[in-house]
Design a protein around this motif. Sequence first.
Motif, PDB file in Angstrom:
ATOM      1  N   ASP A  99       0.832  -1.036  -0.103  1.00 18.54           N
ATOM      2  CA  ASP A  99       0.043  -0.308  -0.077  1.00 18.54           C
ATOM      3  C   ASP A  99       1.236   1.510   0.580  1.00 18.54           C
ATOM      4  O   ASP A  99       0.366   2.388  -1.171  1.00 18.54           O
ATOM      5  N   ASP A 100       2.006   0.985   0.990  1.00 14.73           N
ATOM      6  CA  ASP A 100       2.920   2.450   0.781  1.00 14.73           C
ATOM      7  C   ASP A 100       4.366   1.832   1.872  1.00 14.73           C
ATOM      8  O   ASP A 100       4.595   0.692   2.125  1.00 14.73           O
ATOM      9  N   LEU A 101       4.906   2.881   1.280  1.00 21.32           N
ATOM     10  CA  LEU A 101       6.457   2.318   2.206  1.00 21.32           C
ATOM     11  C   LEU A 101       6.164   1.786   3.590  1.00 21.32           C
ATOM     12  O   LEU A 101       6.770   0.999   4.239  1.00 21.32           O
ATOM     13  N   GLN A 106       6.444  -2.080   8.032  1.00 20.71           N
ATOM     14  CA  GLN A 106       5.975  -2.629   8.933  1.00 20.71           C
ATOM     15  C   GLN A 106       5.926  -3.923   9.085  1.00 20.71           C
ATOM     16  O   GLN A 106       5.929  -5.046   9.773  1.00 20.71           O
ATOM     17  N   THR A 107       5.686  -4.930   7.771  1.00 18.49           N
ATOM     18  CA  THR A 107       5.297  -6.070   8.064  1.00 18.49           C
ATOM     19  C   THR A 107       6.978  -6.077   7.601  1.00 18.49           C
ATOM     20  O   THR A 107       6.994  -7.481   8.420  1.00 18.49           O
TER      21      THR A 107
END
Length: 604
Positions: A99-101, A106-107
């Motif tokens: 979705d975004d950086l 976070q992953t």
Amino acid sequence: MALNKSIAFVKKKMEARFSLFAKMNFLILLLFIPIIILFTYSNNVASQVISEELQASNIKQLSFLSSQIDSRINQTADFVITFSKDPNVEKFNGLNLWDDLYDKMQTKYVVQEKMMLQSGVMNVWPVTYTVYSQQNKEAISNNKDTIKYDEDYLNSNMTGKWTYGDGKEMNDGELKSFHWFYTDSFGHQGTLKGSNLIVHASFGHENIENMLDTYKAGGQGDPLFYHKGEAPILNRSASVELVNELTHYLDGKQLGDTDQEVVRLADKSYLVSAVKSPQLGWYLVDIVPLDKMLGPISFSRNLFYISMILLFVIGISASVLLYRNIQRPIIKLIRGLQSVQRGDFSVQIKSNANNEFAFLFYRFNEMSRQIQDLVEKVLGEKLRAREATLKQLQAQINPHFLYNCLGYIINMAQMKEQEAVVSMAYNLSSYYRYTTRMERETATVEEEIKLIINYLDIQKLRNERIEYSIEIPDELRKQQVPRLMLQPIVENAVIHGVAKSYSSGEIRIRGEMSGGFCRVYVDDDGPGINTEQQEALNRKMREPLQEEMGCGLWNTNQRIVHQFGEGSNLYFTKSLLGGFRTEIVWRTPAGAEQSQYPTTRGGI
């Protein structure tokens, strides 16, 4: 008078004491002889027995240490497999559609935190985990050093099993680590397909050293981890010279899964034990000096002699009391239990003593009376349950025929077949005159045949192809059978036999009495079933009722078994007409003879 009683009482006491004294002397003699034999024998075999026991104990301890190491490795492997299915890990190896950086970071952070958490949980067995994404050419690890994605490195290590070293060059004196590379390709652990997720687990030699140190602290040996062609992993206080000499000996020996023998090293005798680790293929080797193993033997032998003497003295005293106060009451109790086992629940045990056995005998007598009452109650309950079961099975069958007959009448009325409706109604009314007489649970075969004729005439109105013949001897017609026993069988022959073929239509009912049994055969010329289906159907008749199986035939079989006992049942086989045959077998009263066969034919 009182004097005579006192004399007799004293005489009885003296005889009892004399008997007890004689038994005590006999026990002393009986116990003293084995002690002398044991004393002589133990001097000769003590060293050998203890040595063998210590050797076996050493193998067990070494096997336990091997199982601990394998357990740690299995836990690591289980986590790797489970971790590879984690949603965040799978997302990390996705098509890189973040979705975004922030989502990507976070992953990665969540995946790394889970690896660090797992490594912290297994604090005594630290493991380095690395996740490689072949799809995205990235890697995440809980290692403090940065790990880069290297596909050549992965391809060279995808063996599907634990390996010692990963192909990288090591510095002098530096030991390798154990590695395992796992990929999510089912059945293809040794290959990469271009989009695989690879989880790499590795642990260093320090883990093995810690286990070896713990093992050495609790024993007398000097353990090491050995594999031919590799530098052995030692405990931190091992003798290097002794290990070098032992390694040279092991290199020239073919080891099995478990080996143990006495070896001469450095002018001393050592017990060398080796156990293979199934997971790693290495050997846990323990070397123990024999002088340390046999040192406590003298102390143990002396302690054994003293213990046997004390046991001898205590045994004499205890045996006398044991026989007088325990063995005799136990014999009485055993005899009482044997009587109960034979079915004599009226047995009663009398007790002249006032001790714990008196209470036990009293409870035994109460138990015998209660068991006798319970047996009588259970017998009555079984008789009542048998009668209730027969009524329940009959009640389950009665609606079965009603639903089909009502369906037949509706179909014929819709086809404007008034004569068929009248005929069917007439036959149905005859049927209900028979079925509504619930005062009797049984009926004669003659009454059952009349019901079958009504049913077959109804079927004949619906299907002109149906022809039937009934040949039942007079003596068999007089036999008492469960009500509605034949109707489900004939109905099965009509619906599943002749109704499934346009060319068939014959139903033959024949009976005979021979060999102490009554037999009724219901044949049709329908398509029938194959041999495997026949065996399955016969087997289901002996099993509990299943949801996918109709209750008509099963209930009929249960009623026959309940009514006539063992040897009575339904049996299914191939008919001589080419279709399906149902055999109804039940025991016949003694003295019944077979008579002539009156024949009833219909549909001609």
